[in-house]
Structure formats: structure tokens, C-alpha cells
Design an enzyme around this catalytic site. Sequence first.
Site, PDB file in Angstrom:
ATOM      1  N   ARG A 159       0.905  -1.084  -0.067  1.00 49.02           N
ATOM      2  CA  ARG A 159      -0.008  -0.067   0.007  1.00 49.02           C
ATOM      3  C   ARG A 159       0.872   1.336   0.118  1.00 49.02           C
ATOM      4  O   ARG A 159       0.924   2.041  -1.068  1.00 49.02           O
ATOM      5  CB  ARG A 159      -0.870   0.025   1.408  1.00 49.02           C
ATOM      6  CG  ARG A 159      -2.175   1.204   1.198  1.00 49.02           C
ATOM      7  CD  ARG A 159      -1.691   2.395   1.765  1.00 49.02           C
ATOM      8  NE  ARG A 159      -0.941   2.508   2.972  1.00 49.02           N
ATOM      9  CZ  ARG A 159      -0.538   3.475   3.221  1.00 49.02           C
ATOM     10  NH1 ARG A 159      -0.520   4.643   2.619  1.00 49.02           N
ATOM     11  NH2 ARG A 159       0.067   3.586   4.364  1.00 49.02           N
ATOM     12  N   HIS A 186       5.975   5.018  12.384  1.00 48.07           N
ATOM     13  CA  HIS A 186       6.058   4.642  11.158  1.00 48.07           C
ATOM     14  C   HIS A 186       6.954   5.742  10.308  1.00 48.07           C
ATOM     15  O   HIS A 186       6.759   6.921  10.225  1.00 48.07           O
ATOM     16  CB  HIS A 186       4.466   5.019  10.541  1.00 48.07           C
ATOM     17  CG  HIS A 186       4.318   5.007   8.888  1.00 48.07           C
ATOM     18  ND1 HIS A 186       3.629   4.165   8.287  1.00 48.07           N
ATOM     19  CD2 HIS A 186       4.649   5.686   7.973  1.00 48.07           C
ATOM     20  CE1 HIS A 186       3.535   4.218   7.192  1.00 48.07           C
ATOM     21  NE2 HIS A 186       4.230   5.166   6.912  1.00 48.07           N
ATOM     22  N   CYS A 209       4.541   9.183  -0.364  1.00 48.63           N
ATOM     23  CA  CYS A 209       3.067   9.576  -0.072  1.00 48.63           C
ATOM     24  C   CYS A 209       3.137  10.781  -1.464  1.00 48.63           C
ATOM     25  O   CYS A 209       3.853  11.694  -1.534  1.00 48.63           O
ATOM     26  CB  CYS A 209       2.703  10.435   1.395  1.00 48.63           C
ATOM     27  SG  CYS A 209       0.990  10.816   1.124  1.00 48.63           S
TER      28      CYS A 209
END
Length: 311
Positions: free
Chosen positions: A16, A208, A241
Site C-alpha cells: 500500500r 511509521h 506519499c
Amino acid sequence: MKLSVDSVKVVEVGPRDGLQNEKVVIPLQAKVSYIEALGDAGLKVIEAGAFVSPKWVPQMADTADVYAEIPKDPGVEYPVLVPNMRGLERAIESGVKSIAIFTAASDTFNKRNINMTIDESFENYAPVTARAIEEGMRVRGYISTAFGCPYEGDVAPERVLEVAARLLDLGCYEVSVGDTIGVGTPMQVQGVIGMLLQVIPQSRIAMHFHDTRGTALANTLAALEMGIAIFDASSGGLGGCPYAPGASGNLATEDLVYMLDKMGIETGVDLNRLVRASMIIAPYLDHPLPGRYLQACAKAAVPVVATSVVQ
Ligand code: HMG
Ligand code: MG
């Protein structure tokens, strides 16, 4: 060095967070084989995709098909990202058992990422989380930009705590505290975690890290010292991202597992098999994987064969 942590849960986000930023079309079967191989490596939580708008993140458009195709190991959790009620409905239709909702510690990033301020995101997620829990799903919460925002700069640790507490109040079982653009450093990490631990038990905090500036493992060690035992990572260091300029690779799972193995900290992950999983996805990318362990394997000519699963 004395650590209280003797085992770590690794949350694999490669399929993902790793793939969402890739521009090339990756065939469905390659994604499925990659996820299956990650499970074979011993990972117990593998993020399988995202039910986000395909207009915003085209690479995740096939998540329903990927989820349907992956052979589900009953001992493995396959969470998917859900940004709104439409995403939850898609997750329910697909029979997903575990979702992740995501907001940020800075409004400007959140607007760019999900077109909502932080407050608006909580209005949006309250019914989503309530419904997901009613459906028997587990809900994880992400906080992006916890160590710095690409648009606003510094982020106050108090802001991170406030967002984390709100996510847990909604019903999230765990919060993942994200260094989205990889600007955090070890003392800052300990400052943020120290603030969180005043209110939140360490068992509900995951870190993270992105390795954009090479600080991800140092930050991991700083978090381990504070008793944190849940870390997100992406096989091969895939990642970034789309709404955070400069947000390159996540902490590579191989690098994390190598360090933890050598420190005698249990992860349940087999490093060789993990490398094999990364080598399944590698041929489909238009760039080499940045993970350091993987690159060391390549230089040492460790016989891991890159195989294309789709002819
Ligand atoms: P929007 O444009 O404000 O919302 O997007 P909208 O309701 O106007 O929807 C736009 C179009 O998308 C509409 O289609 C909707 O039907 C459709 P149209 O009418 O134009 O044909 N749509 C959907 N389609 C499928 N599934 C859905 C869905 N929702 C709407 N769930 C929205 C708002 C939240 C949808 C959008 O901003 C979005 O999808 N954002 C996701 C961005 C994203 O995935 N970012 C990366 C993940 S976060 C991350 O990487 C950080 C993390 O790793 C931690 C860290 O590192 O910090 C987690
Ligand atoms: Mg991320």
C-alpha cells in the site's frame, strides 16, 4: 544497551504505502504474488491496498481485485486504507476485516491528502469507525506529519497527542505515528513518544518512519528505548506519499528486521524470504529498490533471483 523490548510486531506497508506512489502500472497478479510472499516471510500484518478515490491514487484502483485474489492466511491480518464512508462500503463489499483510517497532525497536509482539515476528518471518520466496529472490523489510526509537515514545517508534539487521543476515542485499537517526510531525529522521536506515553499505553503506539534523510533506523532505536514495540515498514524500502513532496522510501522492512535480529529482538520474519518477496515486485518498478540490506545482498551476489510472475 539495555532494552525492555524483546519482540516487535512489524506492520508491512509495502503493497500500500510502498506501491501507491509508483507511476507504472503494476499487474494485479504481481501485487497478489508479492503479498503472498510477504506472508510466507512470516509477516502477520500486511497492508493490502487502499479504498481511496482512484482519481486521487490510481495505483490503488484495483484494491478490491487484489484483496479478492490474495490467498488469506488465517494467521495474517490484511488491512486496507479507508478515507470515507464510500471507502468503508467498498471494504465491506470485499469482506475486509481490518481497516486503517488516516489523518494528520497538520491541516495543510491533510487538505492536500484527503481534502479535509483535521477537524473535518474526525467528523468524517466518526460514523465510518462506528460502522466498521459494528461490522466487526478492527480499525487502526494513522497520524501523518507527526514530526514535520512539508507545507507548515514544525509540528508541536502536543498536536500529535491530541490527534492520537482523538483516534483512540473513536475506537482505533492502535495509532501509527508517521514521519511522512522523514524529517524526524532520535531526540525529537523520544520527545513525541514521551508526550504520548503520558496518556496512551505503549502497547497502542506504532511508529511509521520514512528514511528520506537516513534517520529511520536511528529513530527506531530511539523508539525501542522508550518501549515501543510496533513498527511499520515497507519491503525493499518502497514508498512515498503522493501528497507529500519529497517523501521517499519508507523504512525498509529488511533493514529493520536485520537490525532487530542482530539485537536478539524477535520479529517472526525470515529475512531471506522477505528479500525474495521484494524481488517479486522489483522487476515491475522503473527504479531500483532503495533498501540497504537488499542492496548489500545484490552487491554480495546473494543468489536471490528476480522473477517476473506475469508473462
Ligand atoms: P474529494 O475529491 O474531496 O471527494 O476526495 P469527493 O467526495 O468529491 O470524491 C471525488 C471522486 O472520487 C468522486 O467521483 C467520488 O465518487 C470518488 P466522481 O463523482 O468525480 O466520479 N470517491 C471514491 N471512489 C472510490 N473510493 C472512495 C471514494 N471517495 C470518493 N473511497 C478523498 C476526498 C478522501 C476521496 C480523496 O482525497 C482521497 O481518496 N484521498 C486519498 C489520498 C491517499 O490515498 N493518500 C495516500 C495515503 S496516506 C499516506 O500515505 C500516509 C501514511 O502512509 C502515513 C504516513 O506516512 O504519514 C498513512
Ligand atoms: Mg507512509
